[in-house]
Design an enzyme around this catalytic site. Sequence first.
Site, PDB file in Angstrom:
ATOM      1  N   HIS A  10       1.219  -1.425   0.179  1.00  0.00           N
ATOM      2  CA  HIS A  10      -0.196   0.082  -0.408  1.00  0.00           C
ATOM      3  C   HIS A  10       0.618   1.213   0.148  1.00  0.00           C
ATOM      4  O   HIS A  10       2.227   1.055   0.519  1.00  0.00           O
ATOM      5  CB  HIS A  10      -1.176   0.478   1.160  1.00  0.00           C
ATOM      6  CG  HIS A  10      -2.131  -0.849   1.438  1.00  0.00           C
ATOM      7  ND1 HIS A  10      -2.636  -1.263   0.631  1.00  0.00           N
ATOM      8  CD2 HIS A  10      -1.623  -1.897   1.987  1.00  0.00           C
ATOM      9  CE1 HIS A  10      -3.826  -2.209   0.491  1.00  0.00           C
ATOM     10  NE2 HIS A  10      -3.267  -2.889   2.126  1.00  0.00           N
ATOM     11  N   SER A  73      -6.525   1.759   4.803  1.00  0.00           N
ATOM     12  CA  SER A  73      -6.818   2.184   6.217  1.00  0.00           C
ATOM     13  C   SER A  73      -7.464   3.402   5.832  1.00  0.00           C
ATOM     14  O   SER A  73      -8.319   4.045   6.061  1.00  0.00           O
ATOM     15  CB  SER A  73      -6.202   2.480   7.324  1.00  0.00           C
ATOM     16  OG  SER A  73      -4.774   3.712   6.740  1.00  0.00           O
ATOM     17  N   HIS A 177     -10.468  -6.448   0.880  1.00  0.00           N
ATOM     18  CA  HIS A 177      -9.751  -5.463   2.056  1.00  0.00           C
ATOM     19  C   HIS A 177     -10.482  -5.038   2.468  1.00  0.00           C
ATOM     20  O   HIS A 177     -11.168  -3.973   2.079  1.00  0.00           O
ATOM     21  CB  HIS A 177      -8.871  -5.344   1.041  1.00  0.00           C
ATOM     22  CG  HIS A 177      -7.303  -4.322   2.155  1.00  0.00           C
ATOM     23  ND1 HIS A 177      -7.738  -3.726   3.626  1.00  0.00           N
ATOM     24  CD2 HIS A 177      -6.269  -4.969   2.171  1.00  0.00           C
ATOM     25  CE1 HIS A 177      -6.675  -3.865   3.940  1.00  0.00           C
ATOM     26  NE2 HIS A 177      -5.999  -4.522   3.229  1.00  0.00           N
ATOM     27  N   TYR A 193      -9.547  -6.256  10.799  1.00  0.00           N
ATOM     28  CA  TYR A 193      -8.958  -6.704   9.356  1.00  0.00           C
ATOM     29  C   TYR A 193      -9.168  -7.988   9.087  1.00  0.00           C
ATOM     30  O   TYR A 193      -9.555  -8.917   8.338  1.00  0.00           O
ATOM     31  CB  TYR A 193      -7.047  -6.386   9.193  1.00  0.00           C
ATOM     32  CG  TYR A 193      -6.742  -5.012   8.492  1.00  0.00           C
ATOM     33  CD1 TYR A 193      -7.666  -3.683   8.341  1.00  0.00           C
ATOM     34  CD2 TYR A 193      -5.828  -4.846   7.863  1.00  0.00           C
ATOM     35  CE1 TYR A 193      -7.629  -3.012   8.212  1.00  0.00           C
ATOM     36  CE2 TYR A 193      -5.471  -3.189   7.323  1.00  0.00           C
ATOM     37  CZ  TYR A 193      -6.483  -2.296   7.397  1.00  0.00           C
ATOM     38  OH  TYR A 193      -6.059  -1.133   6.584  1.00  0.00           O
ATOM     39  N   HIS A 222      -3.661 -11.140   4.512  1.00  0.00           N
ATOM     40  CA  HIS A 222      -3.442 -11.545   5.945  1.00  0.00           C
ATOM     41  C   HIS A 222      -3.049 -12.801   6.519  1.00  0.00           C
ATOM     42  O   HIS A 222      -4.162 -13.705   7.333  1.00  0.00           O
ATOM     43  CB  HIS A 222      -4.548 -10.602   6.553  1.00  0.00           C
ATOM     44  CG  HIS A 222      -4.444  -9.003   5.930  1.00  0.00           C
ATOM     45  ND1 HIS A 222      -5.744  -8.855   6.338  1.00  0.00           N
ATOM     46  CD2 HIS A 222      -3.536  -8.029   6.779  1.00  0.00           C
ATOM     47  CE1 HIS A 222      -5.820  -7.658   5.621  1.00  0.00           C
ATOM     48  NE2 HIS A 222      -4.293  -7.439   6.267  1.00  0.00           N
ATOM     49  N   GLU A 283       2.333  -6.457   2.764  1.00  0.00           N
ATOM     50  CA  GLU A 283       1.592  -4.851   3.492  1.00  0.00           C
ATOM     51  C   GLU A 283       2.286  -4.028   3.875  1.00  0.00           C
ATOM     52  O   GLU A 283       2.031  -3.161   4.832  1.00  0.00           O
ATOM     53  CB  GLU A 283       0.278  -5.673   4.385  1.00  0.00           C
ATOM     54  CG  GLU A 283      -0.390  -5.171   5.148  1.00  0.00           C
ATOM     55  CD  GLU A 283      -0.552  -5.696   6.646  1.00  0.00           C
ATOM     56  OE1 GLU A 283      -0.569  -7.023   7.068  1.00  0.00           O
ATOM     57  OE2 GLU A 283      -2.201  -5.278   6.812  1.00  0.00           O
ATOM     58  N   ARG A 289       4.894  -2.396  11.658  1.00  0.00           N
ATOM     59  CA  ARG A 289       6.846  -1.980  11.402  1.00  0.00           C
ATOM     60  C   ARG A 289       8.093  -1.844  12.110  1.00  0.00           C
ATOM     61  O   ARG A 289       8.621  -1.269  11.466  1.00  0.00           O
ATOM     62  CB  ARG A 289       6.693   0.034  11.643  1.00  0.00           C
ATOM     63  CG  ARG A 289       5.169   0.650  10.446  1.00  0.00           C
ATOM     64  CD  ARG A 289       5.305   2.169  10.541  1.00  0.00           C
ATOM     65  NE  ARG A 289       3.720   2.364   9.555  1.00  0.00           N
ATOM     66  CZ  ARG A 289       3.771   3.204   9.096  1.00  0.00           C
ATOM     67  NH1 ARG A 289       4.750   3.956   8.181  1.00  0.00           N
ATOM     68  NH2 ARG A 289       2.846   3.832   8.054  1.00  0.00           N
TER      69      ARG A 289
END
Lengths: 340, 340
Positions: A10, A73, A177, A193, A222, A283, A289
């Site tokens: 993304h 998101s 999604h 999610y 996911h 993802e 992160r």
Amino acid sequence: MSLIIDCHGHYTVLPKGHDVWREEQKAAFSAGVSALPYPLISDDEIRDTIESNQLRLIKERGADLTIFSPRASAMAPHVGDAAVAKEWALRCNDLIARVVELFPDRFVGVCMLPQSPQADMANSIAELERCVDMGFVGCNLNPDPGGGHFRHPPLTDRYWYPFYEKMVELDVPAMIHVSGSCNPAMHATGGYYIAADTIAFMQLLEGDLFADFPSLRFIIPHGGGAVPYHWGRYRGLADMLKKPGLDTHLMNNIFFDTCVYHQPGIDLLADVIDNKNILFGSEMVGAVRGIDPTTGHYFDDTKRYVDALDISEAERHAIFEGNARRVFPRLDAQLRARGL
Amino acid sequence: MSLIIDCHGHYTVLPKGHDVWREEQKAAFSAGVSALPYPLISDDEIRDTIESNQLRLIKERGADLTIFSPRASAMAPHVGDAAVAKEWALRCNDLIARVVELFPDRFVGVCMLPQSPQADMANSIAELERCVDMGFVGCNLNPDPGGGHFRHPPLTDRYWYPFYEKMVELDVPAMIHVSGSCNPAMHATGGYYIAADTIAFMQLLEGDLFADFPSLRFIIPHGGGAVPYHWGRYRGLADMLKKPGLDTHLMNNIFFDTCVYHQPGIDLLADVIDNKNILFGSEMVGAVRGIDPTTGHYFDDTKRYVDALDISEAERHAIFEGNARRVFPRLDAQLRARGL
């Protein structure tokens, strides 16, 4: 050597003007006035955001190509109305098109859709056509445009059929999604999610959608939510509901990515799910992160987990490249045109 | 030898009079009249339903004791109003008490609660006290009494605190368990249950509930929903949200059962989650009733999967007996009183 195709990236760190304009768009909607014009965003700004984020990580981790879509998101179809959603999707998708134009060897586009809680799928059909004309190879389809209360009809409902007809005509898959959560009881990346992935699979299990659309293809991201971990439950439920086995009922049409952020999860995925149904994905840059203190590597560096799988090289090739080319035939055609 | 304690059994095949009365109760509510009196149900009727279902399977599969609660899918707190919910919970819990009285070596009671979408937890507190006075050792707490749209505040909200205070005072744990789905997009046992388990865990991760209630204990059923499969994601989210590690932040207070219906799932659970946090459970007779054609055994015969785990006998003892006695101290006291 396989091409390493990441099916789930993304555009999460964006030119500031884009994010600022979105806030202006929302404020204008609330005030009942027209949104300001979308700002000029330079190629350099786009290059900067990509080179210091996605592209840096792609190079560090040894991937080749990312199937790239707008920040999930922030799709937020529950914000504003259908007109707000339409312009927002157009702006976000245009930005993806510019990334692909600037880095054609590294990115290929997947579009978000201008869904809106009260709307039918007409605007989404038009936007999908527009994006495919620009070279996009797939779309992200939101099963819960309301943003966290699951008020939309199941994916097997005829509400969605006109859109599926267009997908089949254009030969593009959809990643199922959801977007951000507007439900205080449901954290987006940790609750919503994964719940939505699981619920979507069960909707498809309960119905017979692929009897009506044998060539329709969905990626459930996911790692398929909870589904591979509970594969016995789903096999058993198919039996109780008098459905055919999952292999024929669903698994010619449903694929899972590898966005599962530890080795035991990926091991289970590859153990339980046929390798033909698994697409490499990370993802990133996104949900998680940080660095896993138990490994010293990024949680979302999922290539390491796939590299470590005890599978044949043919199976690994399928996960990294072959399956993505089969599920995204327009990507395959583009790669062939480049001699790849 | 361990006692084999199944922490998750529901009374799913019930005396007919009980089910018929429930329909009458609902019809009376709709009609705005008083419900008919609850019928006389004989001990023999109760004995019959238990001996031909739960007890038969317990014996066949080699379990000893089941922590037994009313049928989860029929708790249905969204039906009627708080008064309807109160009487229904009382009737269901009384039936569990009678099962325990008839088969004291085989069953111990866990109560359902008279939750209702618009109500506070006062009736639930009173019913928990009543049931613990009858010898019950825990309760099932529904995080979404609305039945499928997740409109209740998260489990960390002060809405729930009076109930937690009573749980702590009585030293009983709660299994976090939704009921039937009234959402056509969400299948109960295949979508809603697993989604709710996952969402509940993430609510607890986002908050700091166990700082306020250090001795509060929750069992998240169905193997913890998607959580163990995505354990890396949750460790990473704790890090991103600047929470302590999951071991101290949550795992002194949260436990998962073994209601995962295939060997690879149980293998992952035992690999990823500390054995002190795993309680043997089967969820029978319930969600998945068939035989797995790949093994020739019932999907929900989860004892076989635990027996097959490559773990020490001390770890297996913890899963079958030790952890249940620690999480349910009132059960432990009852067993000790019997010399067990």
